[in-house]
Design a protein around this motif. Structure first.
Motif, mmCIF file in Angstrom:
data_model
loop_
_atom_site.group_PDB
_atom_site.id
_atom_site.type_symbol
_atom_site.label_atom_id
_atom_site.label_comp_id
_atom_site.label_asym_id
_atom_site.label_seq_id
_atom_site.Cartn_x
_atom_site.Cartn_y
_atom_site.Cartn_z
ATOM 1 N N ILE A 351 10.030 -15.403 -3.584
ATOM 2 C CA ILE A 351 8.674 -14.992 -3.212
ATOM 3 C C ILE A 351 8.618 -13.473 -3.090
ATOM 4 O O ILE A 351 9.431 -12.866 -2.375
ATOM 5 N N TRP A 352 7.697 -12.887 -3.809
ATOM 6 C CA TRP A 352 7.419 -11.445 -3.740
ATOM 7 C C TRP A 352 6.200 -11.246 -2.844
ATOM 8 O O TRP A 352 5.189 -11.925 -2.994
ATOM 9 N N THR A 353 6.296 -10.310 -1.885
ATOM 10 C CA THR A 353 5.221 -10.118 -0.902
ATOM 11 C C THR A 353 4.836 -8.653 -0.804
ATOM 12 O O THR A 353 5.700 -7.771 -0.803
ATOM 13 N N ALA A 354 3.534 -8.414 -0.716
ATOM 14 C CA ALA A 354 3.017 -7.058 -0.497
ATOM 15 C C ALA A 354 1.971 -7.091 0.610
ATOM 16 O O ALA A 354 1.142 -8.005 0.669
ATOM 17 N N LEU A 355 2.022 -6.102 1.496
ATOM 18 C CA LEU A 355 0.983 -5.904 2.499
ATOM 19 C C LEU A 355 -0.073 -4.957 1.920
ATOM 20 O O LEU A 355 0.267 -4.019 1.191
ATOM 21 N N VAL A 356 -1.336 -5.198 2.237
ATOM 22 C CA VAL A 356 -2.438 -4.419 1.672
ATOM 23 C C VAL A 356 -3.217 -3.738 2.793
ATOM 24 O O VAL A 356 -3.621 -4.397 3.758
ATOM 25 N N GLU A 357 -3.410 -2.433 2.658
ATOM 26 C CA GLU A 357 -4.244 -1.668 3.582
ATOM 27 C C GLU A 357 -5.413 -1.082 2.804
ATOM 28 O O GLU A 357 -5.215 -0.384 1.807
ATOM 29 N N THR A 358 -6.641 -1.374 3.235
ATOM 30 C CA THR A 358 -7.835 -1.013 2.490
ATOM 31 C C THR A 358 -8.684 -0.012 3.259
ATOM 32 O O THR A 358 -8.838 -0.110 4.478
ATOM 33 N N LYS A 359 -9.249 0.948 2.517
ATOM 34 C CA LYS A 359 -10.240 1.864 3.057
ATOM 35 C C LYS A 359 -11.431 1.914 2.101
ATOM 36 O O LYS A 359 -11.259 1.835 0.886
ATOM 37 N N LEU A 365 -6.821 7.304 4.456
ATOM 38 C CA LEU A 365 -5.647 6.555 4.885
ATOM 39 C C LEU A 365 -4.921 7.350 5.968
ATOM 40 O O LEU A 365 -4.864 8.584 5.916
ATOM 41 N N LYS A 366 -4.349 6.650 6.948
ATOM 42 C CA LYS A 366 -3.687 7.309 8.059
ATOM 43 C C LYS A 366 -2.172 7.113 7.960
ATOM 44 O O LYS A 366 -1.692 6.003 7.738
ATOM 45 N N ARG A 367 -1.448 8.214 8.116
ATOM 46 C CA ARG A 367 0.003 8.177 7.965
ATOM 47 C C ARG A 367 0.640 7.192 8.945
ATOM 48 O O ARG A 367 1.501 6.391 8.556
ATOM 49 N N GLU A 368 0.243 7.242 10.204
ATOM 50 C CA GLU A 368 0.868 6.379 11.204
ATOM 51 C C GLU A 368 0.670 4.900 10.869
ATOM 52 O O GLU A 368 1.577 4.079 11.016
ATOM 53 N N GLN A 369 -0.522 4.574 10.377
ATOM 54 C CA GLN A 369 -0.822 3.183 10.039
ATOM 55 C C GLN A 369 0.010 2.731 8.843
ATOM 56 O O GLN A 369 0.590 1.631 8.848
ATOM 57 N N GLU A 375 7.340 -0.330 8.035
ATOM 58 C CA GLU A 375 8.362 -0.855 8.944
ATOM 59 C C GLU A 375 8.268 -2.374 9.045
ATOM 60 O O GLU A 375 9.294 -3.075 9.049
ATOM 61 N N VAL A 376 7.044 -2.907 9.123
ATOM 62 C CA VAL A 376 6.873 -4.363 9.173
ATOM 63 C C VAL A 376 7.386 -4.999 7.885
ATOM 64 O O VAL A 376 8.087 -6.025 7.915
ATOM 65 N N ALA A 377 7.051 -4.397 6.755
ATOM 66 C CA ALA A 377 7.496 -4.946 5.473
ATOM 67 C C ALA A 377 9.011 -4.923 5.362
ATOM 68 O O ALA A 377 9.639 -5.892 4.900
ATOM 69 N N SER A 378 9.639 -3.843 5.794
ATOM 70 C CA SER A 378 11.101 -3.751 5.739
ATOM 71 C C SER A 378 11.750 -4.792 6.647
ATOM 72 O O SER A 378 12.732 -5.440 6.256
ATOM 73 N N ARG A 379 11.205 -4.961 7.826
ATOM 74 C CA ARG A 379 11.775 -5.928 8.777
ATOM 75 C C ARG A 379 11.665 -7.359 8.257
ATOM 76 O O ARG A 379 12.521 -8.200 8.529
ATOM 77 N N ASN A 380 10.608 -7.656 7.482
ATOM 78 C CA ASN A 380 10.413 -9.005 6.950
ATOM 79 C C ASN A 380 10.914 -9.162 5.511
ATOM 80 O O ASN A 380 10.661 -10.187 4.879
ATOM 81 N N SER A 381 11.623 -8.135 5.005
ATOM 82 C CA SER A 381 12.171 -8.154 3.637
ATOM 83 C C SER A 381 11.063 -8.322 2.593
ATOM 84 O O SER A 381 11.251 -8.991 1.575
ATOM 85 N N TYR A 382 9.903 -7.716 2.848
ATOM 86 C CA TYR A 382 8.832 -7.690 1.861
ATOM 87 C C TYR A 382 9.073 -6.541 0.886
ATOM 88 O O TYR A 382 9.734 -5.553 1.219
ATOM 89 N N GLU A 383 8.513 -6.680 -0.300
ATOM 90 C CA GLU A 383 8.840 -5.720 -1.354
ATOM 91 C C GLU A 383 7.946 -4.485 -1.402
ATOM 92 O O GLU A 383 8.374 -3.434 -1.875
ATOM 93 N N CYS A 384 6.691 -4.589 -0.940
ATOM 94 C CA CYS A 384 5.748 -3.520 -1.248
ATOM 95 C C CYS A 384 4.663 -3.410 -0.183
ATOM 96 O O CYS A 384 4.290 -4.398 0.448
ATOM 97 N N VAL A 385 4.160 -2.168 -0.004
ATOM 98 C CA VAL A 385 2.941 -1.907 0.754
ATOM 99 C C VAL A 385 1.965 -1.243 -0.214
ATOM 100 O O VAL A 385 2.287 -0.223 -0.825
ATOM 101 N N ILE A 386 0.781 -1.840 -0.366
ATOM 102 C CA ILE A 386 -0.230 -1.338 -1.290
ATOM 103 C C ILE A 386 -1.393 -0.766 -0.486
ATOM 104 O O ILE A 386 -1.961 -1.457 0.367
ATOM 105 N N THR A 387 -1.722 0.472 -0.728
ATOM 106 C CA THR A 387 -2.904 1.072 -0.116
ATOM 107 C C THR A 387 -4.020 1.122 -1.158
ATOM 108 O O THR A 387 -3.771 1.364 -2.335
#
Length: 679
Positions: A351-359, A365-369, A375-387
């Motif tokens: 399973i390949w997983t990506a978290l999505v942040e939308t504006k 987009l905010k750096r802290e967010q 960090e959440v993606a790394s902890r859950n072994s997810y592959e990608c964060v998409i903004t």
């Protein structure tokens, strides 16, 4: 990243332990801004040959049925363009022993005319693993860049760099694929189109198509232009030939569905609005817009496989079963974070997983967010964060600068709403979908994205430094080294890139900025030249190249005079007197505005006599100047006043650029294209 030389090979397992498909990128640049090439992929069997025609992938056969091979299409870069290819090596059939990565040119063009020929390979997280530069290209019209091959159950890469003067036909022939080429294609092209029309008609009548034209079974598709009064059947993506003598024929006829022609309006009043699947009514703030935009996009990605695959392939996702989720919650320290969406793709038990942040709108987009999601993606072994926002990323980077240590195991990728709309337009209006309801669904998504209240129109703001820089130019106080001008240069590049995306989606043709760069140039130096132009002349300039067009379209904004100009150069007719060349041009410009400037250019000259079209209609001889000098070409320029505001108002600068380019295309270039097509 490992740099390979010609003939070298390396085991992929020695470069990365990240599983998943790899992405190969072929890149090049051209000092003239006109150079282009097409990538292709060949799968090899145990004998080193293709197992069949289905093992050859090109622009009109861009992916395998199982999704293991996917051509990702062209992306404009600072120095030219790049073409991406994604290959899921572990999912390839067991009898495939090699994957050949190649490219070809047409119309007499050679690879020796291109600069910076290169191949890069990245893992599924987007980490570059290896690079191979080709510096010895000459008269070759086709090139094998590299090869992926199995050895003792593991995959390796070999830097090949072998050219073919015999073009794509010679290259493909070495692997057992029969490809028609150049003049031999023209005759077959007419037969192929006739057969395509017959098969499409049978399919439209509900019959079962059980035959394929022998002439249309070649790997490289040949396309002949239909007669002016006969509509081409909507059986596949139709592209104009990029160069003279390049004709293509389809390997097979597959019915594709695009949006149908609008039906008769049965409304009693013009003010009635048709019901829409995705409504923008009731949206009161950016948070509501973000929630609805995210849910709408992710739902369409799931329901339209072609569209969802085109979006996720950009981020290294495998082809497989996709599910999307909105507003998922994750524990982060002592608090909870809620990304706007989650995309999950299942393939062969992985399973390949990506978290999505939308504006939406102008929300940044905010750096802290973003870092918290990494960090959440790394902890859950997810592959990608998409903004996802209205901003565009330049040079393969990201609009937000984050701690690079957080991207070691998780890829951080960005997508603009303009890029989403571009992919939807291509499928909706040109390439088509397998299911007619999917085309309608994409049309509803496009309608939603185009509404002002949705906040998804793309890049619409030149930034906080725009007005101060314009004032400095007007006052004559702008000087080199002003950091504010660098941001204006970056936003100008974003505006031109977004313009190319829109024009490409509307025409169905590749459209890219022309960057006349020098060897060793980098984005900082390119923007420094833009800033220097602002200081010296107060102008922003760019060129846009459409595949198949005779030349680039120039766009220039003069901040001192408040004028935006669209311009192009067209060759004068051969074997005609000077005055005849002028009158022929005037007939083609019958519907053009009178303020169009026409400049007659002599052979090898950059300037010549210039007059307004309205004056030339009364006296064409004003350009002939007594016939003293032969006219080799005409420069056509259409001026328009620019807007002054930064935002989304109709008088805004960005909309002024869009308006002058659209007007130039519709009222000037359209007449020239009709004249070219008539013979």
């Amino acid at each position: 990243m490992e740099q390979l030389v010609k003939g070298a090979n390396v085991a992929l397992a020695a470069l990365s332990d990240i599983e998943g498909p790899v992405t190969l990128t072929l890149g090049w640049s051209d000092p003239t801004g006109a150079g282009e090439a097409d990538v292709s992929v060949l799968l090899q069997g145990a004998d080193g040959k293709a197992r069949g025609d289905g093992d050859f992938f090109f622009y009109n056969h861009p992916s395998s049925a199982d999704g293991t091979v996917q051509l990702l299409g062209k992306t404009p870069t600072g120095g030219g363009s790049e073409d991406g290819i994604q290959v899921d090596l572990e999912a390839l059939p067991a009898d495939v022993t090699g994957v050949v990565i190649a490219a070809s040119r047409y119309g007499g063009a050679t690879f020796g005319e291109l600069d910076d020929l290169r191949l890069t390979l990245a893992d599924s997280a987007g980490n570059p693993l290896l690079s191979f530069d080709i510096g010895d290209a000459g008269e070759e019209t086709a090139f094998v860049f590299g090869e992926l091959y199995r050895r003792d159950g593991a995959w390796k890469f070999r830097a090949v760099g072998q050219g073919y003067a015999s073009g794509l036909a010679g290259l493909a022939g070495d692997f057992g694929i029969d490809v028609q080429d150049d003049e031999a294609e023209a005759e077959a092209g007419a037969e192929a189109v006739t057969e395509a029309s017959t098969v499409a008609a049978e399919a439209a009548d509900g019959g079962t198509v059980t035959r394929t034209a022998p002439e249309a079974v070649h790997a490289e598709p040949v396309r002949a232009e239909p007669a002016a009064d006969v509509a081409a059947p909507p059986v596949a993506k139709t592209l104009e030939a990029p160069a003279a003598g390049r004709v293509r024929t389809g390997r097979r006829v597959v019915k594709k569905n695009t949006l149908p022609v609008a039906k008769v309006n049965l409304a009693d009043h013009a003010g009635w609005q048709g019901a829409r699947l995705f409504s923008v009514s009731g949206l009161r703030n950016d948070q509501e817009r973000e929630v609805r935009a995210t849910s709408t996009l992710l739902a369409v990605m799931t329901q339209v496989p072609e569209f969802g695959r085109r979006i996720t392939a950009r981020f290294g996702a495998p082809a497989g079963t996709m599910q999307t989720f909105a507003e998922a919650s994750f524990k982060h320290g002592e608090s909870t974070v809620r990304p706007d969406g989650v995309v999950r793709v299942s393939r062969a038990g992985r399973i390949w997983t990506a978290l999505v942040e939308t504006k939406t709108g102008g929300s940044p987009l905010k750096r802290e967010q973003v870092e918290s999601y990494l960090e959440v993606a790394s902890r859950n072994s997810y592959e990608c964060v998409i903004t996802l926002s209205n901003d565009l990323a330049l040079d393969g980077g990201h609009p937000v600068t984050v701690d690079r240590r957080k991207t070691r195991k998780v890829a951080l990728r960005h997508l603009s709403w303009a890029e989403v709309a571009h992919e939807a337009r291509l499928l909706c209006h040109h390439e088509g979908t397998a299911n007619p309801s999917h085309a309608w669904l994409l049309g509803e998504l496009l309608h939603y994205l185009e509404q002002d209240n949705a906040g998804c129109q793309g890049f619409q703001n030149m930034g906080a430094t725009w007005v101060p820089i314009r004032n400095s130019i007007t006052e004559g106080t702008l000087r080199p080294g002003d950091r504010r001008a660098v941001q204006v240069a970056e936003n100008w590049e974003k505006l031109i890139r977004q313009l190319c995306l829109r024009l490409g989606g509307e025409s169905g043709l590749p459209v890219a900025p022309v960057v006349r760069k020098k060897r060793g140039d980098d984005p900082a130096e390119r923007r420094a030249r833009t800033v220097a132009g602002l200081v010296e002349t107060g102008r922003l300039t760019a060129e846009i190249k459409t595949s198949g067009a005779a030349g680039p379209l120039g766009v220039e904004a003069d901040l001192r005079t408040g004028q935006i100009e669209a311009t192009t150069v067209v060759p004068a007719p051969d074997r005609a007197r000077t005055l005849t060349r002028v009158t022929r041009l005037l007939r083609q410009l019958d519907g053009a505005p009178g303020e169009l400037r026409i400049e007659a250019l002599p052979p090898g000259g950059s300037t010549g006599p210039c007059e307004l079209l309205k004056n030339l209609r009364a006296e064409p001889g004003l350009l002939a100047q007594g016939g003293a000098e032969e006219i080799a070409a005409f420069r056509l320029t259409l001026p328009m006043s620019m807007g002054t505001r930064r935002g989304v108002e109709e008088t805004g600068f960005i909309r002024s650029v869009d308006a002058v380019v659209d007007r130039f295309q519709e009222q000037v270039l359209a007449g020239l294209r009709v004249a070219e097509a008539t013979p």
